[in-house]
Design a protein around this motif. Structure first.
Motif, PDB file in Angstrom:
ATOM      1  N   GLU A  72     -63.667  55.425  28.901  1.00 13.68           N
ATOM      2  CA  GLU A  72     -64.099  56.675  28.257  1.00 13.68           C
ATOM      3  C   GLU A  72     -62.925  57.639  28.200  1.00 13.68           C
ATOM      4  N   ASP A  90     -51.648  59.390  35.774  1.00 17.38           N
ATOM      5  CA  ASP A  90     -52.738  59.818  36.659  1.00 17.38           C
ATOM      6  C   ASP A  90     -52.647  61.306  36.982  1.00 17.38           C
ATOM      7  N   PHE A 130     -56.209  62.414  26.141  1.00 14.47           N
ATOM      8  CA  PHE A 130     -57.041  63.286  26.963  1.00 14.47           C
ATOM      9  C   PHE A 130     -57.705  64.313  26.053  1.00 14.47           C
ATOM     10  N   PRO A 150     -60.745  60.505  28.904  1.00 15.66           N
ATOM     11  CA  PRO A 150     -60.765  61.459  30.027  1.00 15.66           C
ATOM     12  C   PRO A 150     -60.767  62.904  29.499  1.00 15.66           C
ATOM     13  N   PRO A 154     -58.820  54.091  30.928  1.00 11.79           N
ATOM     14  CA  PRO A 154     -60.269  54.115  31.187  1.00 11.79           C
ATOM     15  C   PRO A 154     -61.065  53.896  29.905  1.00 11.79           C
ATOM     16  N   ARG A 171     -51.362  57.732  26.646  1.00 11.92           N
ATOM     17  CA  ARG A 171     -52.717  58.020  27.109  1.00 11.92           C
ATOM     18  C   ARG A 171     -53.234  59.245  26.353  1.00 11.92           C
TER      19      ARG A 171
END
Lengths: 387, 387
Positions: free
Chosen positions: A379, A178, A258, A381, A377, A256
């Motif tokens: 979409e 996060d 990005f 990020p 998520p 993750r």
């Protein structure tokens, strides 16, 4: 010491292994690897980082494990449930525990009992090969047999206490992810991002960070195992961070993605495809399904992109090690069972030699799978501006 | 990739090993361990944390090393000086590189060349034993010989570039130790101190932190390898923090002691004695001296305290691994030579079962030793109040 595991946890693990030993007719197991030693004793230390000294645990057909270890580890081993602790002053290169171990094994095996040793896939014998051969010679004519499948079969199915620890680490790493918008932005070198991400993991509850990897590039990343370069993140890069961090002796392993400032159409559609692939893998990961079924379910989705890449598998077991059996490959027929914790890790090529991967962690329960990671998520990020 | 090592560094290492191979009549070496693979190739990745896949390097009697590795590592290996890279899609449990490796070794060894494998002290064969035995059977009747001494003899003597990296890590860790008064104080749990200390190491320049240990207690600590407890530091505790942190692929390994609020007379005199023992070890660590001479020099000083403890050795080699040969023990007759990097790590008992240890890192140079660590202060530092 696994601080919050009671003796019942280790007694249950030992009983499950001993039941399998009885079925296979083994009089003893010799364990030398960190995770095997810790699994039956609770002996948790970072001292394994030093390759100097070997550590042995002998598991008899019944009763508690016997520790045959360097003196330097005695005080810590005394805090575990193990009663029978035999030590020698290591390092002693001319007999670094060899005679003590051989005597112990000979007594436990009796005149003709067979010894099990993990010597198959994903196993390393963590002792000098020359010393193992000396022990083996001392034990002859007793048979030495491969105990890989026996041990992995037991260890793949986690107890509720183990699952709780993996879940806690996943939650802590989720909080660290996060905070990526605080630590990564255009112009920040990838090496700085890696360093800050490790700090965030520690701040959010990791005890230590055995594994961080990742990559960044305009059309994806060239691989997922390289160390960080000094290259600054650029406008339009796809950034991926992957971690195997540890808390109370158990790993998480997820990543993750990005976009830096702006996400290309290819990135966004690749992200959606990987998201869908994870969903398909999740839906397939029911008790009784084979590891290969989950692989095929994900592959069918990523195959829509044309090239699914060549990483070789799309997920794996997770627990005391960053990667464990089973493997989500076409060849792995392991039947999923309640208590198994696995990663779902589909990947695809965004451009020749440039990839995108995505990874979540799940546990198999009687009614079906459950995410241990807070789902990424829907979409991709986008990291906005400089932090 | 070892980012700043040029090809000349790897060529020089390879040439030194091949000269030793020629003396011992070896046609090839098989390397499977992280540090051995990296030593000759520069292949640096944290992906070794995953035990799933084996990695092989074959070093012929002349020419560059040959990498026999899983496909997932090909992109990274292509960034090194290695030209001949052979891959297979691992994991493939029924032939996880075995046939590819056996074919490579058979061709390099020729019909009757001997193969060297590190199989002695401080070595682990990082591949499944069953697979190694299959390779060995495929190579028969070629001989397989122990290459431990050959490799360790070369690796013990560091190049200036390697020493520079160890020194850089020692400096960064020194800055992190300077910040201990900011992160440790009465009432702070030891687990929090460990976590904050790892953060400080990362902030000061460590790429990652493979090892942190320590302990705290009123009369010293019970051992030096336990993980942190939740116990808060108490007034009058002796606190020790020890780290093997890594920068650009090289370790430091040293510790520092602190008194919490107040130092007892026993702590202060123990600290002086250990300080003197390090000085004695340093003075003895001249080229040509034996590792055992340095051990004896330190032991003579700590023996004044009555009980030198039972850790088994008072220092060790340092480099790509947290601990390497030689060992500072009574039995190790390794002659110190310029380029060797070692730790000086005397210990003593402050009370029954409670110890105090101290550690510095030095390099042996032609004119004598040189500290790579900024020497610990002559008086035990006292942590004042809450940070």
């Amino acid at each position: 010491m696994d601080h919050t595991f009671g003796e019942a946890e280790f007694a249950a693990r030992t009983a499950r292994i001993q039941a399998a030993m009885a079925r296979e007719g083994l009089a003893a197991l010799l364990l030398t690897a960190e995770h095997d030693v810790r699994y039956v004793t609770g002996y948790l230390t970072r001292f394994w980082e030093s390759p100097t000294r070997p550590w042995f645990v002998v598991l008899p057909a019944s009763g508690k494990p016997i520790a045959v270890i360097p003196t330097i580890g005695e005080a810590l081993m005394r805090t575990t449930w193990v009663d029978d602790i035999r030590t020698w002053p290591s390092p002693r290169p001319d007999d670094d525990g060899v005679s003590l171990l051989a005597d112990t094994l000979a007594a436990v095996c009796g005149p003709d009992g067979a010894l099990g040793v993990p010597m198959g896939p994903e196993c390393t014998l963590r002792m000098p090969l020359r010393d193992f051969e000396a022990v083996r010679a001392r034990l002859a004519p007793r048979r030495v047999r491969d105990a890989t499948a026996l041990l992995q079969g037991v260890q793949m199915v986690k107890s509720p206490a183990e699952i709780g620890r993996i879940a806690a680490m996943c939650e802590a790493a989720g909080r660290a992810f996060d905070r990526v918008p605080e630590i990564a932005a255009e112009g920040v070198p990838l090496s700085t991002v890696f360093r800050r991400f490790q700090i965030a993991l520690l701040e959010e509850g990791a005890d230590w960070v055995p594994y961080v990897a990742g990559g960044a590039g305009a059309d994806g990343y060239a691989d997922v195992i390289s160390p960080a370069t000094e290259e600054p993140l650029a406008h339009g890069d796809l950034l991926m961070l992957d971690t195997g961090a540890m808390r109370a002796g158990y790993f998480c392993d997820f990543d993750r993605n990005f976009a830096v400032c702006s996400a290309s159409a290819a990135m966004r559609s690749g992200y959606h495809l990987l998201h869908d692939a994870v969903e398909a893998g999740f839906a397939a990961a029911r008790p009784g399904a084979a590891a290969a079924d989950v692989f095929e379910a994900m592959l069918r989705v990523v195959a829509r992109a044309g090239d699914a890449g060549s990483v070789g598998r799309l997920g794996h077991g997770l627990g005391m090690r960053l990667t464990e059996p089973p493997s989500l490959t076409a060849a792995d027929t392991t039947a999923l069972a309640p208590g198994m914790v696995i990663t779902l890790e589909p990947g695809l090529q965004l451009a020749p030699g440039r990839m995108m991967v995505h990874e979540e962690n799940i546990v198999i329960e009687p009614a079906g799978p459950r995410y241990l990671t807070r789902r990424a998520p829907a979409e991709l990020p986008v990291l906005e501006g400089r932090p």
